[in-house]
Design an enzyme around this catalytic site. Sequence first.
Site, PDB file in Angstrom:
ATOM      1  N   ASP A 239      67.038  11.842  15.947  1.00  0.00           N
ATOM      2  CA  ASP A 239      66.415  10.649  15.828  1.00  0.00           C
ATOM      3  C   ASP A 239      65.529  10.867  14.734  1.00  0.00           C
ATOM      4  O   ASP A 239      64.445  11.715  14.743  1.00  0.00           O
ATOM      5  CB  ASP A 239      65.517  10.332  16.961  1.00  0.00           C
TER       6      ASP A 239
ATOM      7  N   GLN B 189      60.683   9.004  12.782  1.00  0.00           N
ATOM      8  CA  GLN B 189      59.605   9.313  12.291  1.00  0.00           C
ATOM      9  C   GLN B 189      59.377  10.515  11.191  1.00  0.00           C
ATOM     10  O   GLN B 189      58.433  11.107  10.835  1.00  0.00           O
ATOM     11  CB  GLN B 189      58.714  10.033  13.466  1.00  0.00           C
TER      12      GLN B 189
ATOM     13  N   LYS C  40      59.991   1.436   9.068  1.00  0.00           N
ATOM     14  CA  LYS C  40      58.995   2.519   9.103  1.00  0.00           C
ATOM     15  C   LYS C  40      59.122   3.483   7.696  1.00  0.00           C
ATOM     16  O   LYS C  40      58.300   4.127   7.667  1.00  0.00           O
ATOM     17  CB  LYS C  40      59.293   3.498  10.221  1.00  0.00           C
TER      18      LYS C  40
END
Length: 409
Positions: free
Chosen positions: A199, A202, A225
């Site tokens: 993932d 971030q 993001k």
Amino acid sequence: MKSISEIREDFPYLDEKKVGKKVIYLDNAATSQKPKCVIDTIANYYAYQNGSPHRGAHYLSMLATELYENTRKKVKNFINAKKANEIIFTKNATEALNLVAYSYALNNLKEDENIVLTIMEHHSNLCPFQYVKEKTKSHLRYVYLDDDFQLDMKDLSNKIDEKTKLVCITMASNVVATMPDVKKVIEIAHKKNAKVLVDASQIIAHKKVDVIDLDADFLAFSGHKMLSAMGVGVLYGKYDILKEMKPFLYGGDMIEYVYEDSSTYLLPSARFEAGTQNVSSVLSLNTAIDYLENIGFENIEKYERELMDFAYDKMKNIPFIKLYTTSKKNRGPVIAFNIEGVHPHDVSSILDSFNIAIRSGHHCAEPLHRFLKENATCRVSFSFYNTKEEVLYFIEKLEEVRRILHLGH
Ligand SMILES: Cc1ncc(COP(=O)(O)O)c(C=O)c1O
């Protein structure tokens, strides 16, 4: 490189005159603000380029196809994939992670086999695999953190065994800021023939991601993001794995032949992109990549690290603050904290009255919060357009939160 004031001029929401107030936006881990070039890309697409891709022999359809497929190539280069058809456009990271759960894990896990996850996974990289566990009667094994919120690599090595088929791991925690050594985790998993789903949600706006160097089997992230519009995410998958996988969604633009009772499907990536594509958001991702690469990831990383260290060091020394953030310098620009005796939602609401945007809650990481023995935390998260002045103003207002609530006087 552009100066910080030139960069800030690119973002309409950072312009006090246009917005009518000076907003300190410190919720970048939730979604980034958008530069004007990204917003213009969307308007320009709908004004002059709007056609349905892959479906027509007329100019607009062919133009939309070309722009859409060029973005696939752009993303391929951006994360250093081998082939463009290893890039699948989804609506967000959540859909990309679900695609792996439904199309890969559901069909590849058997009773008594297991999936290894870390306790710091976002719900999007956790709940889909609870469903897989229920359906296949397999097991979930969690790897925990040490006192400095670092992944316990010994625990991880013990939990990955011959029955592990998949390891789900974040490259950067959206709460404790930890950046685990994912390359090492992949090495350990591959020795046991387990696949790894990374993932990258971030990290994607903050650091260069290289899927070949990592040797990741799957990697997912959201565009919003990293400056693009909402509505576009990416799943990378190694082609040899993707081509053995069944579709996730069925419908237009992913089929080869359709009969009354059965169909055959196109090869990846088309196999996994059923229905009319979100072309404008995909094109905005193209512009966002250009924008980030133009600033340069080395510059972004250096700037954000300084900002993060500056904020962390100041907050660490405030007696009424408890931090839930790793002290290791290799970390994301995210600080989770609580103010003694104050509910995180109160902190966030009071800061909002000073036009400071932070996040409060469990940040879609409830198992992690249970592990931290907290119901909720506050979170500030930085981007390359934030400044030390903004950080100082935010920290100054933390005192004000206590004053308003008549604490500490
Ligand atoms: C680590 C992580 N993974 C996945 C997601 C899900 O992203 P999205 O909601 O865009 O699908 C987020 C969003 O906050 C995240 O922080």
